[in-house]
Design a protein around this motif. Structure first.
Motif, PDB file in Angstrom:
ATOM      1  N   PHE A  12      23.538  -1.427  13.238  1.00  0.00           N
ATOM      2  CA  PHE A  12      22.495  -2.437  13.410  1.00  0.00           C
ATOM      3  C   PHE A  12      22.809  -3.429  14.524  1.00  0.00           C
ATOM      4  CE2 PHE A  12      20.988  -6.753  12.750  1.00  0.00           C
ATOM      5  CZ  PHE A  12      19.630  -6.548  12.830  1.00  0.00           C
ATOM      6  N   ASP A  13      24.049  -3.907  14.543  1.00  0.00           N
ATOM      7  CA  ASP A  13      24.375  -4.968  15.502  1.00  0.00           C
ATOM      8  C   ASP A  13      24.170  -4.513  16.939  1.00  0.00           C
ATOM      9  OD1 ASP A  13      24.772  -7.446  14.579  1.00  0.00           O
ATOM     10  OD2 ASP A  13      26.947  -7.480  14.862  1.00  0.00           O
ATOM     11  N   ALA A  14      24.625  -3.311  17.227  1.00  0.00           N
ATOM     12  CA  ALA A  14      24.466  -2.787  18.584  1.00  0.00           C
ATOM     13  C   ALA A  14      22.984  -2.624  18.915  1.00  0.00           C
ATOM     14  CB  ALA A  14      25.190  -1.453  18.713  1.00  0.00           C
ATOM     15  N   ALA A  15      22.221  -2.121  17.961  1.00  0.00           N
ATOM     16  CA  ALA A  15      20.801  -1.888  18.214  1.00  0.00           C
ATOM     17  C   ALA A  15      20.056  -3.208  18.414  1.00  0.00           C
ATOM     18  CB  ALA A  15      20.195  -1.098  17.055  1.00  0.00           C
ATOM     19  N   PHE A  16      20.416  -4.223  17.629  1.00  0.00           N
ATOM     20  CA  PHE A  16      19.737  -5.516  17.753  1.00  0.00           C
ATOM     21  C   PHE A  16      20.107  -6.180  19.082  1.00  0.00           C
ATOM     22  CE2 PHE A  16      18.968 -10.027  16.847  1.00  0.00           C
ATOM     23  CZ  PHE A  16      17.673  -9.953  16.358  1.00  0.00           C
ATOM     24  N   THR A  17      21.380  -6.050  19.463  1.00  0.00           N
ATOM     25  CA  THR A  17      21.796  -6.603  20.752  1.00  0.00           C
ATOM     26  C   THR A  17      21.045  -5.925  21.893  1.00  0.00           C
ATOM     27  OG1 THR A  17      23.969  -7.094  19.852  1.00  0.00           O
ATOM     28  CG2 THR A  17      23.796  -7.007  22.254  1.00  0.00           C
ATOM     29  N   GLU A  18      20.843  -4.608  21.765  1.00  0.00           N
ATOM     30  CA  GLU A  18      20.088  -3.890  22.796  1.00  0.00           C
ATOM     31  C   GLU A  18      18.645  -4.390  22.853  1.00  0.00           C
ATOM     32  OE1 GLU A  18      20.506   0.422  22.610  1.00  0.00           O
ATOM     33  OE2 GLU A  18      18.602   0.559  23.707  1.00  0.00           O
ATOM     34  N   LEU A  19      18.079  -4.630  21.674  1.00  0.00           N
ATOM     35  CA  LEU A  19      16.704  -5.163  21.622  1.00  0.00           C
ATOM     36  C   LEU A  19      16.623  -6.491  22.361  1.00  0.00           C
ATOM     37  CD1 LEU A  19      13.827  -4.872  20.230  1.00  0.00           C
ATOM     38  CD2 LEU A  19      14.746  -6.355  18.440  1.00  0.00           C
ATOM     39  N   LEU A  20      17.640  -7.333  22.145  1.00  0.00           N
ATOM     40  CA  LEU A  20      17.650  -8.655  22.773  1.00  0.00           C
ATOM     41  C   LEU A  20      17.751  -8.569  24.288  1.00  0.00           C
ATOM     42  CD1 LEU A  20      19.972 -10.992  20.673  1.00  0.00           C
ATOM     43  CD2 LEU A  20      17.492 -10.869  20.707  1.00  0.00           C
ATOM     44  N   SER A  21      18.487  -7.570  24.769  1.00  0.00           N
ATOM     45  CA  SER A  21      18.760  -7.554  26.199  1.00  0.00           C
ATOM     46  C   SER A  21      17.829  -6.612  26.954  1.00  0.00           C
ATOM     47  CB  SER A  21      20.222  -7.168  26.445  1.00  0.00           C
ATOM     48  OG  SER A  21      20.509  -5.985  25.753  1.00  0.00           O
ATOM     49  N   ALA A  22      16.867  -6.003  26.246  1.00  0.00           N
ATOM     50  CA  ALA A  22      15.933  -5.095  26.928  1.00  0.00           C
ATOM     51  C   ALA A  22      15.207  -5.850  28.038  1.00  0.00           C
ATOM     52  CB  ALA A  22      14.940  -4.533  25.924  1.00  0.00           C
ATOM     53  N   LYS A  23      15.176  -5.232  29.198  1.00  0.00           N
ATOM     54  CA  LYS A  23      14.451  -5.823  30.320  1.00  0.00           C
ATOM     55  C   LYS A  23      13.002  -5.392  30.198  1.00  0.00           C
ATOM     56  CE  LYS A  23      14.748  -5.997  35.375  1.00  0.00           C
ATOM     57  NZ  LYS A  23      14.257  -7.359  35.545  1.00  0.00           N
ATOM     58  N   ARG A  24      12.108  -6.367  30.052  1.00  0.00           N
ATOM     59  CA  ARG A  24      10.720  -6.030  29.751  1.00  0.00           C
ATOM     60  C   ARG A  24       9.809  -6.141  30.959  1.00  0.00           C
ATOM     61  NH1 ARG A  24      10.888 -10.311  25.493  1.00  0.00           N
ATOM     62  NH2 ARG A  24       8.676 -10.512  25.880  1.00  0.00           N
ATOM     63  N   GLU A  25      10.339  -6.658  32.048  1.00  0.00           N
ATOM     64  CA  GLU A  25       9.422  -6.895  33.164  1.00  0.00           C
ATOM     65  C   GLU A  25      10.126  -6.596  34.463  1.00  0.00           C
ATOM     66  OE1 GLU A  25       6.064 -10.272  33.465  1.00  0.00           O
ATOM     67  OE2 GLU A  25       8.084 -10.970  33.843  1.00  0.00           O
ATOM     68  N   ASP A  26       9.477  -5.811  35.311  1.00  0.00           N
ATOM     69  CA  ASP A  26       9.998  -5.588  36.652  1.00  0.00           C
ATOM     70  C   ASP A  26       9.279  -6.537  37.585  1.00  0.00           C
ATOM     71  OD1 ASP A  26      11.979  -3.659  36.499  1.00  0.00           O
ATOM     72  OD2 ASP A  26      10.498  -2.094  36.175  1.00  0.00           O
ATOM     73  N   SER A  27       9.983  -7.557  38.049  1.00  0.00           N
ATOM     74  CA  SER A  27       9.337  -8.451  39.001  1.00  0.00           C
ATOM     75  C   SER A  27       9.445  -7.823  40.378  1.00  0.00           C
ATOM     76  CB  SER A  27      10.029  -9.813  39.025  1.00  0.00           C
ATOM     77  OG  SER A  27      10.218 -10.259  37.718  1.00  0.00           O
ATOM     78  N   PRO A  28       8.323  -7.571  41.009  1.00  0.00           N
ATOM     79  CA  PRO A  28       8.405  -7.036  42.370  1.00  0.00           C
ATOM     80  C   PRO A  28       9.054  -8.081  43.267  1.00  0.00           C
ATOM     81  CG  PRO A  28       6.154  -7.709  41.831  1.00  0.00           C
ATOM     82  CD  PRO A  28       6.963  -7.859  40.570  1.00  0.00           C
ATOM     83  N   ASP A  29       9.814  -7.611  44.268  1.00  0.00           N
ATOM     84  CA  ASP A  29      10.482  -8.571  45.140  1.00  0.00           C
ATOM     85  C   ASP A  29       9.532  -8.976  46.259  1.00  0.00           C
ATOM     86  OD1 ASP A  29      12.095 -10.200  46.479  1.00  0.00           O
ATOM     87  OD2 ASP A  29      13.601  -8.712  47.017  1.00  0.00           O
ATOM     88  N   VAL A  30       8.894 -10.117  46.078  1.00  0.00           N
ATOM     89  CA  VAL A  30       7.890 -10.563  47.038  1.00  0.00           C
ATOM     90  C   VAL A  30       8.402 -11.772  47.807  1.00  0.00           C
ATOM     91  CG1 VAL A  30       6.003  -9.688  45.628  1.00  0.00           C
ATOM     92  CG2 VAL A  30       6.802 -12.033  45.290  1.00  0.00           C
ATOM     93  N   ASP A  31       9.712 -12.015  47.700  1.00  0.00           N
ATOM     94  CA  ASP A  31      10.251 -13.265  48.213  1.00  0.00           C
ATOM     95  C   ASP A  31      10.075 -13.416  49.730  1.00  0.00           C
ATOM     96  OD1 ASP A  31      11.417 -15.669  47.299  1.00  0.00           O
ATOM     97  OD2 ASP A  31      13.264 -15.109  48.340  1.00  0.00           O
ATOM     98  N   ASP A  32      10.247 -12.329  50.462  1.00  0.00           N
ATOM     99  CA  ASP A  32      10.105 -12.422  51.917  1.00  0.00           C
ATOM    100  C   ASP A  32       8.661 -12.716  52.321  1.00  0.00           C
ATOM    101  OD1 ASP A  32      12.756 -11.946  52.185  1.00  0.00           O
ATOM    102  OD2 ASP A  32      12.561  -9.837  52.726  1.00  0.00           O
ATOM    103  N   VAL A  33       7.742 -12.030  51.671  1.00  0.00           N
ATOM    104  CA  VAL A  33       6.320 -12.275  51.944  1.00  0.00           C
ATOM    105  C   VAL A  33       5.988 -13.740  51.670  1.00  0.00           C
ATOM    106  CG1 VAL A  33       3.961 -11.670  51.291  1.00  0.00           C
ATOM    107  CG2 VAL A  33       5.755  -9.905  51.305  1.00  0.00           C
ATOM    108  N   VAL A  34       6.480 -14.233  50.531  1.00  0.00           N
ATOM    109  CA  VAL A  34       6.179 -15.606  50.124  1.00  0.00           C
ATOM    110  C   VAL A  34       6.798 -16.609  51.098  1.00  0.00           C
ATOM    111  CG1 VAL A  34       6.715 -17.316  48.345  1.00  0.00           C
ATOM    112  CG2 VAL A  34       5.760 -15.088  47.712  1.00  0.00           C
TER     113      VAL A  34
END
Lengths: 433, 433
Positions: A12-34
């Motif tokens: 359980f502990d490993a699975a819950f830790t994985e749930l916590l650290s799941a990356k849910r969003e890919d932010s496109p890298d728009v920094d140069d454009v901005v």
């Protein structure tokens, strides 16, 4: 399928830790454009903003039409139905009443040495609020951002809201009017953030920028931070519901889905001490997903990031919730007050089965701009405090300086800051003459 | 030579605007280096931190010696003189007393509908404090950062302080002990910030990182922001003194220099309604600069960024000061309270000639971590508030939901968020059955 966990599982502990650290969003890298857009707006002002608006929003503006006129606002507001107007007015009134209680107090006291100490709060002079256009153009967010600013005493409050192809949302304009917004500009994107931060010929600069936006807006806010203040950069949001066996599974299913329908990267988590409740809620969610209008968004959110956790008891539920530090926390249990006392990290708590999270989104009174992505461990939702700042006050008397000055001089010498020490010593010498 | 301005000059406004926008600091672009260091620490933990410390601080550590032992701390603290210890103890006591008054209050109230609303403050669980090594290793900064955290109730407070070539500052360790710090690690730079943010085998992660540092530390704090909370990124600091004809020019000169001696990019500004005072202060500064220990720093600061502004009256002085929004503001005038009432933007105000800014740096009680580079327009100094966060509370009753639920449903439908509306409707239907 959402994740199903049980604290009795060996892993359980490993699975819950994985749930916590799941990356849910890919932010496109728009920094140069901005960065390019910001530089352009700084260099060319109105002209750059107008060109970028033509390009991104397919809308031709002039310096005179960057801002909505009073007549335009009134004409658009007239389209709002009576029911919607009444609902917005009630929401505005309740949000104002809640936030008025947040105004911090000035303090000033005289201590034994005779010194006066204290602090004073003053409002930010000018603030800008970003309101997204299109699908995510929410009048409720206008109220939630603008009302705290006006309660704080912000003198000049400007809104920027893109109107792609010229399409404006009458409810957004009405919300702005009810909240007391002073200026509304029909621009968006990084160019709008740059205009607010640096000013143009037609748009005076502000001191603080708040409000949600897409990746371009978020990157622009990060870049202008320092030149102006910003609120948090919102990440994907989440709801966590703790339920016991007496809860209503149909209601909880709708509460979980009211988070999931926002965004495919939203996360809805149920923690319960009742395996039967876990099954009933899961079934109810699946049933709703057959017909829900936004099932194309809520479905992937639930399947990819949803979780159902069965625990031994509610103490365990509170401990797990504190590890998540959820943005929204519903306590659908028989004694929500007792459980609430065990919660140390959460953006907002909704106590008992009669308090769906949606009440907090619109009309409860508390702010719906809340710390996302586990940041409730160290930050708070939007409030009046975001639009005021503290000036500390100190006034020594000769007696007070004689009492504490020598220690300051000692420390200044320790830190090799001679002028610091001399500035105290010169005054002490004058007193001891 | 510093800039001399007079509001009567025809080009005053342009010259003052130029003074405000002068770029005083070239931050080297170390972002790529810092990104690499953070990735390394995340991937290899202790091993990376130990390697980087050997490289940058010429100090060989093991996982067991990353942290100062109790015995080491006691041995170093024993080197501190009695006078310094007494001064630090007095400072700690006064800073604690001031910050204790900042603890915000929880609120909970029942409104007419029967709904309970309110909020609750809870401390951040774990915080990390960066303390620079070498020249800028200031025990006073340890007190100013650590005491608010402990007053707020932070359970675990860790310090990172680099000890180049193994050189530790006993006063820093004593300040940490007086402030109640729990762990002290002898590491610094971006690697220390990364260790605090992400944790290593020997250094548990924290939720919030505060404290000053060089360009590498600042870049690292920016990068880990979001994963953890951070305090402000400090820029070059400034003092502004408003003086009338009754002020003591020798004292003011020392006050201006006590800012200038910090840093070549510091800025010291005098605003006075007395041309004679302008001349007297300028002469006194020049005289002090002949002998001041840190004249190699204070001299360039004064010549490159110093300014003396003669105004018609003190109202004008207050208005100009509000445009500067200085970090430190001294009011060396006959009626400092009256003038203070006209100040809308300042980090800290020191009222009257008996209150040198150095008192605030060490022992007055208010925090010396203050908004720099004109950010007092929108932000506040460090306080207990930086180590607590607010959880909002809402608890509906069936009656309250009947009163305000329909308006929430209306707004949810307006925003095309069906599940939000249904979550309210399902409960209302249950009540109306």
């Amino acid at each position: 399928m959402p994740v199903f966990l049980n604290t009795q599982d060996p892993d359980f502990d490993a699975a819950f830790t994985e749930l916590l650290s799941a990356k849910r969003e890919d932010s496109p890298d728009v920094d140069d454009v901005v960065a390019g857009i910001i530089a352009d707006v700084r260099a060319r002002g109105d002209a750059a903003v107008i060109e970028l608006t033509a390009k991104f929003d397919r809308l031709e503006l002039t310096p005179d039409t960057l801002r909505f006129s009073e007549a335009e606002i009134e004409a658009l507001i007239a389209e709002v139905s009576d029911a919607e107007r009444a609902a917005l007015e009630l929401a505005a009134e309740r949000i104002r009443a809640y936030h008025a209680k947040q105004m911090p107090q000035d303090m000033l006291w005289r201590e034994e040495t005779g010194a006066e100490l204290g602090w004073r709060w003053t409002p930010v002079s000018a603030a800008g609020l970003y309101v997204p256009g299109g699908l995510a153009s929410y009048p409720s967010s206008v109220l939630m951002n603008a009302i705290p600013a006006k309660v704080a005493g912000v003198e000049r409050l400007a809104i920027v809201v893109p109107t792609p192809d010229g399409q404006a949302n009458p409810l957004v304009l009405l919300a702005a009017k009810l909240a007391g917004v002073d200026e509304i500009y029909r621009i968006g994107g990084a160019q709008a953030v740059a205009a607010l931060a640096y000013g143009t010929e037609s748009i005076p600069a502000v001191d603080k920028i708040t409000g949600p936006g897409n990746a371009f807006v978020a990157a622009a806010k990060r870049r202008v931070f320092g030149k102006v203040g910003i609120d948090m950069i919102a990440g994907p949001s989440e709801i966590l519901v703790i339920a016991d066996e007496q809860a209503n599974p149909e209601w909880i299913a709708l509460d979980l889905l009211s988070q999931a329908e926002h965004d495919e990267s939203a996360q809805s988590i149920l923690i319960t001490d009742s395996p039967a409740m876990a099954d009933a809620v899961t079934a109810a969610v699946e049933k709703q997903l057959e017909t829900l209008e936004r099932r194309a968004i809520a479905g992937p959110s639930w399947r990819d990031f949803g979780a159902v956790v069965v625990v031994d008891d509610l103490d365990q539920a509170a401990a797990l919730s504190n590890r998540v530090a959820p943005e929204h926390l519903e306590l659908c249990v028989a004694d929500p007050d007792a459980l609430s006392a065990k919660i140390t990290h959460a953006g907002a708590i909704f106590l008992g089965g009669w308090t769906p999270e949606a009440i907090g989104d619109y009309i409860g009174g508390p702010n719906h701009v809340l710390p996302t992505a586990r940041s409730a461990r160290f930050s708070s939702g939007l409030s009046v405090m975001d639009f005021v700042k503290r000036t500390t006050l100190a006034k020594m008397t000769p007696e007070a300086l004689q009492a504490i000055g020598p220690a300051a001089e000692t420390l200044a010498i320790s830190e090799s800051l001679e002028a610091h020490g001399l500035s105290v010593r010169a005054r002490l010498d004058a007193l001891n003459k």
